[in-house]
Enzyme design. Structure first.
Site, PDB file in Angstrom:
ATOM      1  N   GLU A 110       6.282 -37.623  18.963  1.00 25.75           N
ATOM      2  CA  GLU A 110       5.498 -38.024  20.130  1.00 25.75           C
ATOM      3  C   GLU A 110       5.095 -36.819  20.971  1.00 25.75           C
ATOM      4  OE1 GLU A 110       5.846 -41.199  23.829  1.00 25.75           O
ATOM      5  OE2 GLU A 110       7.669 -40.509  22.824  1.00 25.75           O
ATOM      6  N   GLU A 146      10.000 -50.294  23.067  1.00 24.05           N
ATOM      7  CA  GLU A 146       8.552 -50.257  23.310  1.00 24.05           C
ATOM      8  C   GLU A 146       7.841 -50.842  22.101  1.00 24.05           C
ATOM      9  OE1 GLU A 146       5.316 -47.040  25.096  1.00 24.05           O
ATOM     10  OE2 GLU A 146       7.439 -46.551  24.937  1.00 24.05           O
TER      11      GLU A 146
END
Length: 901
Positions: A705, A435
């Site tokens: 996260e 990502e």
């Protein structure tokens, strides 16, 4: 008095800047408490001097004729009788016509799946070289060398921008690398972002399938002549020993290979009008972290721990090795390398060697996010043989925080490391999996914290220029910048609002009004787009990320937040419209349209989502935090009810965090604004899962996260998205700087400050220091012996409004100031109700008592079940909890009564 720190725009090294009219800034050092700047003089090249009657000293206009391309200028600034030391600036190539070089690409080698190419040219130079500049960029990434010596110290240049619209070039002073006679120029090209894998889709070559180089060497001789050597058909190409390179998958190097035969190059068509100079510093190696441990895993693999989750690569020294493989991961699971969070990213570097002498191995065309490495092919590996090379955009550190709680200090350190790892040319979400994208929502919430910790003004100005370039014609803002995701008209609240909020943060924190002017069309374009999507004044329906990663959301459904997405979206429209109106006022434009839009949307928000008493639809902490912090509630009664309800939600959740990406930056501020700073502290200092400090208790060295990226049993969260280096949830650090320590800007660029620390009994001291555009400002408070001492440093050119805890409000000018008052944290209110008990200093003892009597499992259970009885007398909590089991709670009640005496 001295004048110091003369800067041009936001550059620490102003070589090859992209404007002929660079704004100037400087700082003043003085012990004179009455000093004030009323005018300044600027001298250019020792000859021309301009005097300006102004108190401004940050980003003041260039007072001379614009500098042409390739121009070196020396400036001094005088304030009063004192001149600064000379400061030198040099412009780059400001026009496309300044380039005689053309993009070149190997004719037959260097294709997708082939070895990384090296482009070379041998040139003969005359005697009398005085200076030389190398201007360079690439489709892909490049490393340059001249006569075998590395050019510059940049990593992964030219970085990542919206390549179709903007491509950075770099300017290098290569005078010392050149010599009379034969000189060899060499450029290694890698795939980088241009041709490597991007996103989890597995797609490659999103920007093009051919690597290419643009380079222009300009050599100036003693006789005043200049020789220009640019990339053209006279260059040649060979294959390097790097057999493959990818940012996600790693680099593979075969040191046994010989150079290939030379290949021709050809000129490729490319728009030179895209070329822009950097606005911030490049990616560099900023630190080297030694390995702390080498051991064998349960399966017999050789593992290495560097003690810190970093971004970069492993450098290792090997002896008599033939095939070496280095795999990377952020965590371990079951004693082995935890690679599942990487998804499809291989994050593996390999080397083939002849097995001879000692060799130092490291890649140069990739990066990884890791704390741990697995190394194979090396016998008797020692910790002394390995080090982690840390790379990120080389931003100047400007902010520090300290306090008496070691876990909170560690949390703040983790915020800093998370920013370092994810500010790698663009502000990414994560640095390790497939990502690593510039998600707009993440930087929107984190930009205030980032702007305190580092001078990221130039870095974020560049990213915002890409945002405006990639913004759709209808004003829609892509979810990631640079935009590499599909979608014709992406609109998501909090994410698209980065177009408005990030420029405003840069203006507030750095005093840069020009960024508002440059981004204004982008800002209003987003707001106009969202306004067009409203129905009856509110933004309802359609795709939203919402309060992303609410801790109650299932691992496989991060969208499932408690906060209603329509409420969140409409609140953001109020906020962004209000900011556009304020930006228009700063710029001298008419912002009445957006002021009216903000007022009408606020009214619609109340009409659609707020009860008459002040309850907000979905009854979630995030929506109350938005309503309180963004002044969405019109009456004092509604504001009081909303604040009380937010406080109760925090209490009855046992001080476990209950917000996602949207609510987390606001929750502690909202509690403080509502009059409950002690609950904000209690929320901040909670260590159970989920909380800010829970990862610290689990050994985290960066921000995660998810609140529970690692579960309490040490296993990795089962969700597909699980990063251990994601800065967004660290946005609360801004509240720590402004409220725990008490240092906050009150005017753009810290021209004035508010010092308003709110000490709490949980801490004995706290401090913050920030290098403002005017100089160092700091606040420190300490509680001891029944007193609180507050020390404040205010830099020259600024002033501060100081709210002494429990004492007076005072306005001070520059200098060092100190106050000592009675410690306001010593007096503790008497606990009467269950509401007052939860979170009070007696709460932990009360929970232990209730658990001992079998009336509660833990603090969260007790707080949650107490939610319906908050107004009842505190000792009755035992009776209410006993109802669940039909037990007699009288003994526990008596114990509570004694505890609360």
């Amino acid at each position: 008095m001295t004048v110091t720190a003369v800067r041009f725009e936001h550059h620490d090294v102003p070589l090859g800047i992209g404007t002929g009219t660079p704004r100037l800034s400087w700082q003043v050092r003085t012990d004179d408490p009455d000093w004030a700047q009323t005018a300044y003089e600027v001298e250019l090249n020792g000859s021309t001097t301009v005097r300006v009657e102004s108190a401004d000293q940050v980003l003041v206009p260039w007072p001379f004729e614009p500098l042409p391309s390739r121009t070196r200028a020396t400036v001094r600034v005088r304030v009063g009788d004192e001149w600064s030391e000379p400061a030198t600036v040099e412009t780059g190539l400001l026009r496309p016509e300044d380039w005689s070089a053309r993009f070149i690409s190997p004719r037959t080698i260097g294709g997708i799946g082939q070895r990384a190419p090296i482009l070379t040219r041998r040139v003969e130079l005359r005697p009398g070289i005085v200076s030389a500049r190398l201007y360079a960029t690439a489709h892909g990434v490049y490393t340059a060398s001249i006569n075998g010596s590395r050019v510059g110290d940049e990593v992964l240049a030219p970085g990542w921008t919206s390549y179709a619209h903007r491509l950075r070039y770099q300017t290098h002073d290569v005078t010392s690398l050149l010599r009379e006679g034969t000189n060899d120029l060499e450029f290694l090209l890698g795939n980088g972002w241009f041709r490597g894998r991007l996103t989890w889709s597995g797609r490659r070559a999103l920007y093009g399938d051919r690597l290419a180089l643009l380079a222009q060497l300009e050599v100036t001789y003693a006789d005043g002549t200049t020789e220009v050597i640019g990339t053209d058909e006279r260059w040649s190409a060979t294959e390097s020993r790097i057999t493959s390179d990818d940012l996600y998958d790693g680099q593979h190097t075969d040191l046994t290979l010989t150079e290939s035969e030379a290949d021709d190059v050809e000129v490729v068509d490319a728009d030179l009008g895209r070329l822009v100079a950097p606005e911030g510093p490049p990616v560099r190696v900023t630190e080297v972290v030694p390995a702390v441990r080498v051991w064998a895993s349960p399966s017999g693999k050789t593992l290495v721990d560097f003690g810190q989750n970093v971004v970069g690569w492993v450098r290792l020294r090997v002896r008599d090795a033939r095939e070496v493989t280095v795999r990377h991961a952020e965590v371990l699971e079951d004693g082995e390398l935890g690679v599942r969070p990487l998804r499809s990213a291989k994050a593996t570097d390999t080397y083939v060697l002849s097995g001879d002498a000692e060799t130092v191995l490291e890649p140069s065309l990739t990066f990884h996010g890791f704390r741990y490495a697995e190394v194979s092919g090396v016998d008797d590996l020692r910790a002394a043989d390995l080090e982690a090379v840390v790379v990120h955009s080389d931003l100047r550190r400007t902010g520090w925080f300290s306090c008496s709680d070691p876990d909170l200090e560690k949390f703040h350190e983790n915020v800093v490391w998370g920013m370092r790892g994810n500010f790698l040319d663009v502000p990414t979400d994560c640095p390790q999996r497939d990502e690593r994208l510039g998600w707009t929502g993440d930087i929107q919430v984190f930009s205030p914290t980032a702007s305190f910790l580092y001078d990221c003004a130039g870095f974020l100005r560049s990213w915002l220029a890409d945002l405006a370039a990639d913004q759709r014609p209808d004003g829609a803002v892509p979810f990631v910048i640079p935009d590499v995701l599909p979608g014709d008209s992406p609109t998501a609240t909090a994410w698209g609002d980065a177009a408005v909020i990030v420029p405003w943060v840069l203006y507030q924190r750095f005093g840069d009004a020009e960024v508002l002017a440059r981004q204004f069309d982008s800002m209003r374009g987003w707001v106009d787009k969202i306004a067009s999507l409203t129905t009856d004044g509110v933004w309802a329906g359609g795709f939203q990320f919402g309060d992303w990663l609410d801790p109650t959301a299932p691992p496989d459904d991060p969208f499932a937040a408690k906060a209603d997405s329509d409420v969140v979206a409409t609140a953001y429209l109020v906020r962004s419209a209000e900011i556009v109106a304020a930006a228009a006022e700063v710029l001298g434009r008419d912002g009445s349209k957006y002021r009216t839009l903000s007022e009408e949307t606020r009214a619609a928000f109340v009409r659609e989502y707020v009860t008459g008493s002040g309850r907000v639809l979905s009854d979630a902490p995030t929506v109350y935090a938005q309503a309180i912090e963004w002044a969405l509630l019109p009456t004092e009664e509604q504001r009081a009810v909303a604040g009380r309800r937010l406080a109760d939600l925090v209490r009855t959740n046992g001080f476990r965090i209950a917000t996602g990406f949207v609510g987390t930056p606001l929750i502690t501020d909202a509690l403080t604004t509502a009059g409950y700073p002690e609950l904000a502290y209690r929320l901040l200092l909670e260590r159970g899962c989920p909380s800010w400090l829970y990862p610290v208790t689990m050994g985290a060295t960066t921000i995660w996260e998810r609140w529970d990226s690692m579960l309490p049993d040490g296993s990795i969260n089962p969700g597909e998205m699980t990063s251990f280096n994601h800065y967004a949830l660290g946005a609360v650090a801004d509240w720590m700087h402004r409220t725990v320590a008490g240092l906050a800007p009150a005017a753009p660029g810290y021209r004035s400050m508010v010092v308003r620390p709110l000490p709490d009994a949980a801490l004995t001291h706290a401090s913050a220091r920030h290098e403002t555009p005017f100089g160092a400002a700091s606040v420190a408070w300490r509680r001891a012996d029944g007193q609180l001492t507050l020390d404040v440093v205010v830099p020259p050119g600024t002033r501060a409004e100081v709210h002494v805890p429990g004492g007076p409000v005072t306005e001070v000018r520059h200098g060092t100031h100190s106050w000592t008052v009675d410690d306001p944290c010593l007096s503790q209110p008497h606990v009467r109700t269950i509401r007052e008990l939860i979170g009070s200093p007696k709460w932990a003892e009360a929970v232990s008592l209730l658990v001992e009597h079998g009336l509660a499992e833990d603090a969260v259970d007790a707080a949650h079940r107490a939610g319906r009885y908050l107004d009842r007398p505190a000792p009755e909590l035992a009776d209410f909890l006993a109802m669940k089991t039909l037990d007699d709670g009288s003994v526990a009640r008596q114990a509570l009564e004694k505890l609360l005496e």
